[in-house]
Design a protein around this motif. Structure first.
Motif, short mmCIF file in Angstrom:
data_model
loop_
_atom_site.label_atom_id
_atom_site.label_comp_id
_atom_site.label_asym_id
_atom_site.label_seq_id
_atom_site.Cartn_x
_atom_site.Cartn_y
_atom_site.Cartn_z
N LEU A 1 0.88 -1.17 0.15
CA LEU A 1 0.01 -0.09 0.01
C LEU A 1 0.84 1.17 -0.05
CD1 LEU A 1 -2.59 1.28 0.08
CD2 LEU A 1 -2.78 0.96 2.59
N ASP A 2 1.20 1.87 -1.19
CA ASP A 2 1.94 3.01 -1.34
C ASP A 2 1.11 3.97 -2.15
OD1 ASP A 2 1.94 2.05 -4.15
OD2 ASP A 2 4.05 1.28 -3.84
N PHE B 1 4.05 -3.85 2.81
CA PHE B 1 4.78 -2.63 2.96
C PHE B 1 3.56 -1.77 3.11
CE2 PHE B 1 6.00 1.07 0.91
CZ PHE B 1 7.33 1.27 1.39
N LEU B 2 3.92 -0.63 3.83
CA LEU B 2 2.97 0.43 3.89
C LEU B 2 3.85 1.62 3.91
CD1 LEU B 2 -0.04 1.39 4.84
CD2 LEU B 2 0.82 1.07 7.09
N GLY C 1 -0.12 5.62 2.26
CA GLY C 1 -1.10 4.50 2.74
C GLY C 1 -1.53 4.97 4.38
N LEU C 2 -0.55 5.23 4.87
CA LEU C 2 -1.10 5.64 6.41
C LEU C 2 -1.97 6.93 6.39
CD1 LEU C 2 -0.60 5.30 9.47
CD2 LEU C 2 1.32 6.70 9.32
N VAL D 1 4.71 -3.65 8.79
CA VAL D 1 3.38 -2.92 8.59
C VAL D 1 3.28 -2.15 9.88
CG1 VAL D 1 1.22 -2.84 8.23
CG2 VAL D 1 2.45 -3.70 6.77
N GLN D 2 3.11 -3.01 10.95
CA GLN D 2 2.81 -2.62 12.44
C GLN D 2 3.94 -1.41 12.73
OE1 GLN D 2 -0.59 -3.54 12.38
NE2 GLN D 2 0.31 -3.17 14.40
N ARG D 3 5.09 -1.68 12.32
CA ARG D 3 6.39 -0.78 12.85
C ARG D 3 5.92 0.68 12.40
NH1 ARG D 3 9.35 0.66 16.35
NH2 ARG D 3 11.50 1.28 15.77
#
Length: 106
Positions: A23-24, A52-53, A57-58, A84-86
């Motif tokens: 998700l970019d 990947f984020l 995406g965020l 991703v959680q990071r």
């Protein structure tokens, strides 16, 4: 690079969007379009297959949370892989977003 994809399922008042790949900024328009389409009381985004984020995406997720909240609806995230959680942890968004460990916990 893994291609981005999403799949949406619905059960009553809950819609679950399952994301895969990355998700970019190239993929955010597809997620935004899907989020706009949904009218459910609870929208959950399953991050478990996301690899990947990035910041775009965020941002999409945060805007969705704000929009849904202004309509008395909820956004819930199913925790993703460590990478991703990071992103959520280093931006302290784990304090502002609602997470569950599995979609069955919605």
């Amino acid at each position: 690079m893994p291609r981005f994809g999403l799949q949406t399922t619905a059960d009553g008042a809950v819609a679950l969007i399952t994301l895969r790949g990355e998700l970019d900024m190239l993929a955010t328009a597809e997620l935004e379009s899907e989020l706009e389409r949904l009218t459910h009381d609870v929208v959950a985004i399953d991050l478990r297959a996301l690899l990947f984020l990035d910041s775009a995406g965020l941002r999409t997720i945060l805007l969705a949370r704000d929009r849904l909240g202004s309509q008395d609806r909820r956004l819930v995230l199913v925790r993703g892989c460590e990478a991703v959680q990071r992103v959520f942890e280093i931006t302290r968004m784990t304090e502002r977003l609602e997470f569950v460990d599995a979609p069955e916990l919605l």
